[in-house]
Motif scaffolding. Structure first.
Motif, PDB file in Angstrom:
ATOM      1  N   ALA A   1       1.045  -1.277   0.011  1.00  0.00           N
ATOM      2  CA  ALA A   1      -0.078  -0.011   0.068  1.00  0.00           C
ATOM      3  C   ALA A   1       0.844   1.185   0.016  1.00  0.00           C
ATOM      4  O   ALA A   1       0.599   2.282  -0.725  1.00  0.00           O
ATOM      5  CB  ALA A   1      -0.912   0.004   1.243  1.00  0.00           C
ATOM      6  N   GLN A   2       1.768   1.314   0.716  1.00  0.00           N
ATOM      7  CA  GLN A   2       2.730   2.324   0.781  1.00  0.00           C
ATOM      8  C   GLN A   2       3.275   2.646  -0.497  1.00  0.00           C
ATOM      9  O   GLN A   2       3.786   3.928  -0.905  1.00  0.00           O
ATOM     10  CB  GLN A   2       3.856   2.285   1.861  1.00  0.00           C
ATOM     11  CG  GLN A   2       3.215   2.322   3.274  1.00  0.00           C
ATOM     12  CD  GLN A   2       4.311   1.939   4.504  1.00  0.00           C
ATOM     13  OE1 GLN A   2       5.315   0.958   4.074  1.00  0.00           O
ATOM     14  NE2 GLN A   2       4.170   2.255   5.739  1.00  0.00           N
ATOM     15  N   ALA A   3       3.932   1.650  -1.216  1.00  0.00           N
ATOM     16  CA  ALA A   3       4.468   1.835  -2.322  1.00  0.00           C
ATOM     17  C   ALA A   3       3.881   2.160  -3.535  1.00  0.00           C
ATOM     18  O   ALA A   3       4.129   3.020  -4.291  1.00  0.00           O
ATOM     19  CB  ALA A   3       5.355   0.450  -2.683  1.00  0.00           C
ATOM     20  N   VAL A   4       2.286   1.557  -3.692  1.00  0.00           N
ATOM     21  CA  VAL A   4       1.645   1.790  -5.046  1.00  0.00           C
ATOM     22  C   VAL A   4       0.462   2.537  -5.071  1.00  0.00           C
ATOM     23  O   VAL A   4      -0.031   2.993  -5.988  1.00  0.00           O
ATOM     24  CB  VAL A   4       1.203   0.151  -5.397  1.00  0.00           C
ATOM     25  CG1 VAL A   4       2.303  -0.551  -5.631  1.00  0.00           C
ATOM     26  CG2 VAL A   4      -0.141  -0.134  -4.544  1.00  0.00           C
ATOM     27  N   ALA A   5      -0.142   2.980  -3.778  1.00  0.00           N
ATOM     28  CA  ALA A   5      -1.209   3.813  -3.597  1.00  0.00           C
ATOM     29  C   ALA A   5      -1.190   5.137  -4.526  1.00  0.00           C
ATOM     30  O   ALA A   5      -2.150   5.249  -4.995  1.00  0.00           O
ATOM     31  CB  ALA A   5      -1.363   4.109  -2.089  1.00  0.00           C
ATOM     32  N   PRO A   6       0.019   5.813  -4.543  1.00  0.00           N
ATOM     33  CA  PRO A   6      -0.055   6.893  -5.540  1.00  0.00           C
ATOM     34  C   PRO A   6      -0.335   6.713  -6.826  1.00  0.00           C
ATOM     35  O   PRO A   6      -0.958   7.383  -7.532  1.00  0.00           O
ATOM     36  CB  PRO A   6       1.372   7.530  -5.071  1.00  0.00           C
ATOM     37  CG  PRO A   6       1.568   7.382  -4.065  1.00  0.00           C
ATOM     38  CD  PRO A   6       1.152   6.030  -3.814  1.00  0.00           C
TER      39      PRO A   6
END
Length: 450
Positions: A315-320
């Motif tokens: 989530a931290q890596a791909v959310a944006p």
């Protein structure tokens, strides 16, 4: 087939990893389809250590589950470990902070709790009874899934990212043709649940019997999970009298828990063949989390914690990358809704690929070393090697070394830090000082020399 629906992310599997990822991604602005092949929202995993290690506490905290777990009676997982050198009992340093902790909680409590949290999160659509039957691919990348619905209909769901959170036999990984490395486990395991089973100090117990292993973990509602993991060479004889062999193995443990006076509240269930699975955590348009990416050795109880952690890393890596491309009104261009690319076409795909590469690097950096050690330990059901003997012996004899081992066992530090030259030197010094000393009293930091 009906017209394809479009989401930012579609997740296959609404267990710990999938539900956590759905919550964390939706809170960061993504619209998520969370698919679960089982129709019962109260469904849960049966074969599990039921332990959330301290390394997963930050994820539980971000999910907002800590108060609910405390209210449900989850047990903070302090522990003591028996070795040939005596008991290792990690304690907080005098005057120092308490040791980090996670929780022991039955999956029958935990799974419905986190799945319900996902279903109540704005932006998440929980679709039970939906089984992934294939992937939708365009230009060499995955852009969605085909699913069978509870009515037997076929449905297509498109998304910028497909997440496999569907366990060690992951259908998403298989359909995406993600290479799989399978490492055989030379131990088998059986476990059962008991109520009214007292344990010393009421904390988790583990027995390293070299090569056999056992553990007893107190859980919510006064239920304790007891498991034995013997060498597979013992399997034929063990299965001739499963119940008798299970009880005999527990009775033979040092400071054995009194299972004969406790109430067994479950069947004795087992895992005869439980290989360690390692996969690349990403492919074009695909990410794997939890056991789908890496299935650890159940002897170490890492699976639940790693499921939650990998969900958070993803989530931290791909959310944006998956939630971007919306206008001020939160809507997308209709053409991009149909394509599932979020309004940026090739640029959006490139950003997603970079974010997936970042997740893959984190996953490998945080877990590969742990898995390599676990594979080595499981492959032949061997006794401790010289390095392990050095560290475990020192931990049984010295409070600071016991805390150091606890940090590693809780996966709060990695193998390089655990086995750094300073720690090895201190362990050697501790063991030299204890050479020739008499046996320690049970439960102390010392032990008889070997």
């Amino acid at each position: 087939m009906t017209r394809p629906e479009t989401y930012d992310v579609v997740i296959s599997g609404a267990g710990l990893a999938g539900s956590a990822a759905a919550v964390l991604l939706a809170r960061r602005g993504a619209r998520v389809a969370l698919l679960e092949r089982r129709s019962d929202p109260e469904a849960y995993k049966v074969l599990c250590t039921h332990s959330l290690q301290a390394s997963a506490y930050p994820v539980l905290n971000e999910l907002g589950l800590v108060p609910a777990l405390e209210e449900a009676g989850a047990v903070r997982n302090e522990g003591r470990w028996h070795t040939r050198w005596g008991w290792i009992e990690p304690r907080a340093a005098p005057g120092g902070p308490e040791l980090p902790y996670g929780y022991n909680v039955r999956r029958s409590t935990l799974d419905p709790l986190i799945r319900s949290r996902a279903a109540q999160t704005p932006g998440v659509d929980l679709l039970t009874g939906h089984r992934v039957t294939g992937l939708v691919r365009e230009d060499g990348r995955t852009v969605g899934v085909r699913v069978a619905t509870p009515r037997g209909e076929e449905r297509e769901i498109r998304a910028r990212l497909v997440v496999g959170a569907d366990g060690r036999d992951s259908a998403v990984a298989r359909f995406a043709e993600v290479p799989t490395r399978r490492h055989e486990n030379a131990r088998f395991g059986y476990l059962a649940h008991f109520r009214g089973l007292p344990l010393h100090r009421g904390v988790s117990h583990a027995w390293f019997l070299e090569p056999d292993l056992a553990y007893a973990f107190p859980n919510d509602d006064g239920v304790t999970v007891v498991a034995v993991l013997p060498d597979k060479k013992r399997l034929p004889a063990f299965r001739e009298d499963l119940e008798g062999s299970f009880y005999t193995s527990i009775r033979a443990l040092p400071e054995a828990p009194p299972i004969d006076s406790a109430e067994r509240v479950s069947k004795i269930v087992g895992m005869v063949d439980y290989p360690l699975i390692s996969r690349e955590p990403t492919a074009p348009g695909v990410a794997l989390i939890g056991d789908a990416a890496l299935t650890g050795d159940p002897a170490w109880g890492v699976g639940c914690g790693w499921a939650l952690q990998s969900a958070q890393w993803l989530a931290q890596a791909v959310a944006p990358a998956v939630s971007g491309g919306r206008g001020d009104g939160g809507e997308r261009d209709e053409r991009d809704e149909r394509s599932g690319q979020g309004g940026r076409g090739g640029r959006g795909r490139a950003e997603l690929d970079r974010s997936l590469a970042s997740y893959a690097r984190t996953h490998r950096r945080r877990l590969r070393g742990h898995q390599m050690l676990a594979v080595d330990f499981a492959a032949t059901a061997r006794p401790f090697n010289p390095g392990e003997r050095l560290m475990f012996a020192a931990a049984a004899r010295d409070a600071a070394m016991a805390r150091h081992l606890f940090l590693f066992g809780s996966r709060l530090i990695g193998p390089l830090r655990f086995l750094n030259p300073l720690a090895l030197a201190k362990a050697a010094l501790v063991n030299l000082r204890h050479r020739g000393r008499g046996a320690a009293t049970p439960g102390s930091a010392g032990a008889a020399p070997r």
